[in-house]
Design a protein around this motif. Sequence first.
Motif, PDB file in Angstrom:
ATOM      1  N   ASP A  71       1.029  -1.028   0.225  1.00 26.02           N
ATOM      2  CA  ASP A  71       0.088   0.292  -0.098  1.00 26.02           C
ATOM      3  C   ASP A  71       0.627   1.180   0.070  1.00 26.02           C
ATOM      4  OD1 ASP A  71      -2.478  -1.751   0.567  1.00 26.02           O
ATOM      5  OD2 ASP A  71      -2.605  -1.306   2.303  1.00 26.02           O
ATOM      6  N   LEU A  72       1.909   1.545   0.942  1.00 20.48           N
ATOM      7  CA  LEU A  72       2.976   2.562   0.757  1.00 20.48           C
ATOM      8  C   LEU A  72       3.418   2.230  -0.222  1.00 20.48           C
ATOM      9  CD1 LEU A  72       4.017   2.152   4.722  1.00 20.48           C
ATOM     10  CD2 LEU A  72       3.248   3.738   3.834  1.00 20.48           C
ATOM     11  N   LEU A  73       4.052   1.488  -1.551  1.00 26.85           N
ATOM     12  CA  LEU A  73       5.065   1.871  -2.228  1.00 26.85           C
ATOM     13  C   LEU A  73       3.896   2.154  -3.666  1.00 26.85           C
ATOM     14  CD1 LEU A  73       6.844  -1.542  -2.110  1.00 26.85           C
ATOM     15  CD2 LEU A  73       7.719   0.885  -2.649  1.00 26.85           C
ATOM     16  N   GLU A  74       2.653   2.122  -3.201  1.00 26.07           N
ATOM     17  CA  GLU A  74       1.612   2.693  -4.115  1.00 26.07           C
ATOM     18  C   GLU A  74       1.063   3.958  -4.111  1.00 26.07           C
ATOM     19  OE1 GLU A  74      -1.496  -0.088  -4.236  1.00 26.07           O
ATOM     20  OE2 GLU A  74      -0.623  -1.826  -5.217  1.00 26.07           O
ATOM     21  N   ARG A  75       1.866   4.407  -3.243  1.00 20.13           N
ATOM     22  CA  ARG A  75       1.211   5.575  -3.074  1.00 20.13           C
ATOM     23  C   ARG A  75       2.442   6.528  -3.976  1.00 20.13           C
ATOM     24  NH1 ARG A  75      -1.827   7.413   0.713  1.00 20.13           N
ATOM     25  NH2 ARG A  75      -2.555   4.941   2.563  1.00 20.13           N
TER      26      ARG A  75
END
Length: 334
Positions: free
Chosen positions: A235-239
């Motif tokens: 989820d963080l990487l997709e930000r």
Amino acid sequence: MARKNLIGISDSPATLIGAERAAIERPIAGHQPAQRPNGLVGGITRSLSNITEKVERAQELERRLAEGQAIVELDPSLIEASFVVDRLAVDPETQAALVQQIRDHGQQVPILVRPHPTITGRYQVAYGHRRLAAVREIGGRIKAVIRDLTDEQLVISQGQENNVRTDLSFIERALFATRLEDRGFLRDTIMSALGVDKAALSKMIAVVRRLPLEIIEPIGAAPSFGRRRWMELADLLEREGNETKALADVPLPAFHALNSDQRFEKLFASLSAAKARTKTETWLAPDRVRAVRIRETDAETTLAFSKRAAPGFGDFVRQRLEALYLEYQQETGD
């Protein structure tokens, strides 16, 4: 003939037993049959018993050889790794402990190999890669079981052995499953290899599909972290901007100086902090139209043009990007 030489018996069981029986039935010089000494009869009986035991051991060895269960010793240089990697990395301290254990007590558990599918005289590991590496370091031959295995049987054996030993982390198992699927293995085969049901397998593969391999591999096995934490990292990487930041962080020497769990924590904290530092503002045109939303992180600045507030403005700027960049270079001297 080769097996007979291996077990040290050159005649068939029936021939050997028949020969002993003939010896019993022949008259002995100076004695009538009824006058044979008891000790001689007992000795022949013991001899027959020993031959029977040898025959049974030979049959057991042949059975085990036929089933691929006999332990042999092989030259480690003739053995190649499995065609599907199931580990991200081996902790140096853990491997050193295994090397010392084998050095002190010998190799207690054989590895499983199959004849190499394309190279005569060589073998391919189904499981036991760490033991193979340890014996290579120590020197000498390695104990192995040789079994004819199809590709499907090899990966099932490889996965099930890891399940029994429970020493693969979540991400290693998930990556192993994804690699098998990418090689065309059916999900039924992968489920058998990993000992999971369809829902669990789907979740494992879904996690890996969301994470760049260039980030998974530098982090490593991260044994303390399961599916939920890896999903949060995805989820963080997709930000916006976080993947770029992560790809810049993971090659750094300071990152690799940490152990695998620490690398996961470090990257997770860094990306979480980057999220908190994200700034968003709206640019107002001279006519007070909210034409552009500006989003800024440590890694990048993003302009989002409102098609409703200023139709066509985004295309207008795009067509003038080269001129704007040249003007930027003149202003900054780059």
